[in-house]
Write an enzyme that holds these catalytic residues in place. Structure first.
Site, PDB file in Angstrom:
ATOM      1  N   TYR A 106       0.929  -1.204   0.007  1.00 10.99           N
ATOM      2  CA  TYR A 106       0.029  -0.090   0.013  1.00 10.99           C
ATOM      3  C   TYR A 106       0.916   1.260   0.049  1.00 10.99           C
ATOM      4  CZ  TYR A 106      -4.250  -2.536   1.531  1.00 10.99           C
ATOM      5  OH  TYR A 106      -5.215  -3.461   1.271  1.00 10.99           O
ATOM      6  N   TYR A 145      -0.523  -9.845   0.834  1.00 11.83           N
ATOM      7  CA  TYR A 145       0.370  -9.196   1.653  1.00 11.83           C
ATOM      8  C   TYR A 145       0.560  -9.743   3.011  1.00 11.83           C
ATOM      9  CZ  TYR A 145      -3.435  -6.245   2.962  1.00 11.83           C
ATOM     10  OH  TYR A 145      -4.819  -5.659   3.524  1.00 11.83           O
ATOM     11  N   ARG A 155      -2.761 -11.889   3.695  1.00 12.25           N
ATOM     12  CA  ARG A 155      -4.207 -11.710   3.109  1.00 12.25           C
ATOM     13  C   ARG A 155      -4.503 -12.133   1.831  1.00 12.25           C
ATOM     14  NH1 ARG A 155      -7.636  -8.134   4.643  1.00 12.25           N
ATOM     15  NH2 ARG A 155      -9.111  -9.813   3.820  1.00 12.25           N
ATOM     16  N   HIS A 158      -7.083  -8.599  -2.428  1.00 11.65           N
ATOM     17  CA  HIS A 158      -8.546  -8.139  -2.366  1.00 11.65           C
ATOM     18  C   HIS A 158      -8.514  -6.331  -2.776  1.00 11.65           C
ATOM     19  CE1 HIS A 158      -6.207  -7.540   1.578  1.00 11.65           C
ATOM     20  NE2 HIS A 158      -6.923  -6.298   1.522  1.00 11.65           N
ATOM     21  N   HIS A 160     -10.586  -3.308  -1.214  1.00  5.02           N
ATOM     22  CA  HIS A 160     -11.480  -2.618  -0.312  1.00  5.02           C
ATOM     23  C   HIS A 160     -12.589  -1.681  -1.114  1.00  5.02           C
ATOM     24  CE1 HIS A 160      -8.868  -3.536   3.228  1.00  5.02           C
ATOM     25  NE2 HIS A 160      -7.928  -3.620   2.344  1.00  5.02           N
TER      26      HIS A 160
HETATM   27 FE   LIG Z   1      -6.250  -4.369   2.418  1.00  2.00          FE
END
Ligand SMILES: [Fe+2]
Length: 235
Positions: A106, A145, A155, A158, A160
């Protein structure tokens, strides 16, 4: 006609995960310790809101065209419809997304994952639904990640998603997953939605019909606001 002050509330039943899901470690400290007190919906909850403080830009829906160059990774089309609990399209409503880049990183000050940033990718986009409730984004498939929830925790990939819908009580923040992800089995956020049929509604469908030859795979993901078929909340 009799005029009353009665406010017609929205449905409350849904498939949202419990606030406390011990496998998802952060919920142990952030979940309420007392039972919730249901309050009747008020006028300000069943009307309004709407967008942000800036109008939606022409390229806000295309996360691959927000910089000089193109981001690295697998270009994808993400499209679908926003529907209400009775299956009617929710038109002209704001839908916002945010995600990691292709390397699973991110663009965020507190990001710890030692994967490369992409100078051509911020990971945020938004658009309005059309008259039939349709939306469409162009983006990059996000990478998995690590997140430190438990040993070797990763995770599932995905995106969001945040929507307001027609009223504050239809607000939905959730996550969309990709079909066949090998990490589903060990993702406690995904499993905090208890019913497997409800989890299915958080997984996009690969869409060959909308796939553009020589350019990008497409995924279809419909979002349902409030009601029995509502997309579960996931934060
Ligand atoms: Fe996330």
């Amino acid at each position: 006609m009799e005029v009353t002050n009665r406010v017609i509330g929205y449905r409350r039943e849904n498939a949202d995960p419990p606030y406390l899901h011990p496998d998802y470690v952060a919920t142990r400290t952030r979940s309420p310790k007392q039972p919730l007190v249901p309050l009747a919906h008020t006028l300000s909850e069943v009307t309004g809101p709407v967008y942000g403080d800036r109008p939606v830009g022409e390229l806000d829906h295309d996360l691959t065209r927000q910089h000089e160059g193109e981001p690295v990774g697998e270009r994808i089309i993400l499209h679908g419809r926003v529907l209400d609990g009775d299956g009617r399209p929710v038109s002209n409503t704001l839908i916002e997304i945010w995600q990691a880049n292709a390397a699973g990183r991110y663009r965020h000050a507190r990001e710890l994952h030692p994967a490369p940033l992409d100078a051509n990718f911020d990971g945020g986009g938004r658009c309005l639904t059309d008259g039939e409730g349709r939306y469409r984004f162009i983006t990059i498939k996000p990478g998995a990640y690590p997140w430190g929830n438990h040993p070797n925790a990763w995770r599932a990939a995905h995106i969001h998603i945040s929507l307001f819908g027609p009223a504050f009580v239809t607000r939905l923040v959730t996550q969309m997953y990709f079909p066949g992800d090998p990490l589903f089995f060990q993702d406690p956020i995904f499993h905090s939605v208890r019913d497997p049929r409800d989890r299915e509604r958080m997984i996009a469908r690969f869409d060959l019909g909308e796939t553009v030859p020589e350019w990008a795979l497409a995924y279809e993901f419909d979002v349902v606001l409030r009601g029995r078929e509502a997309t579960p909340v996931e934060t």
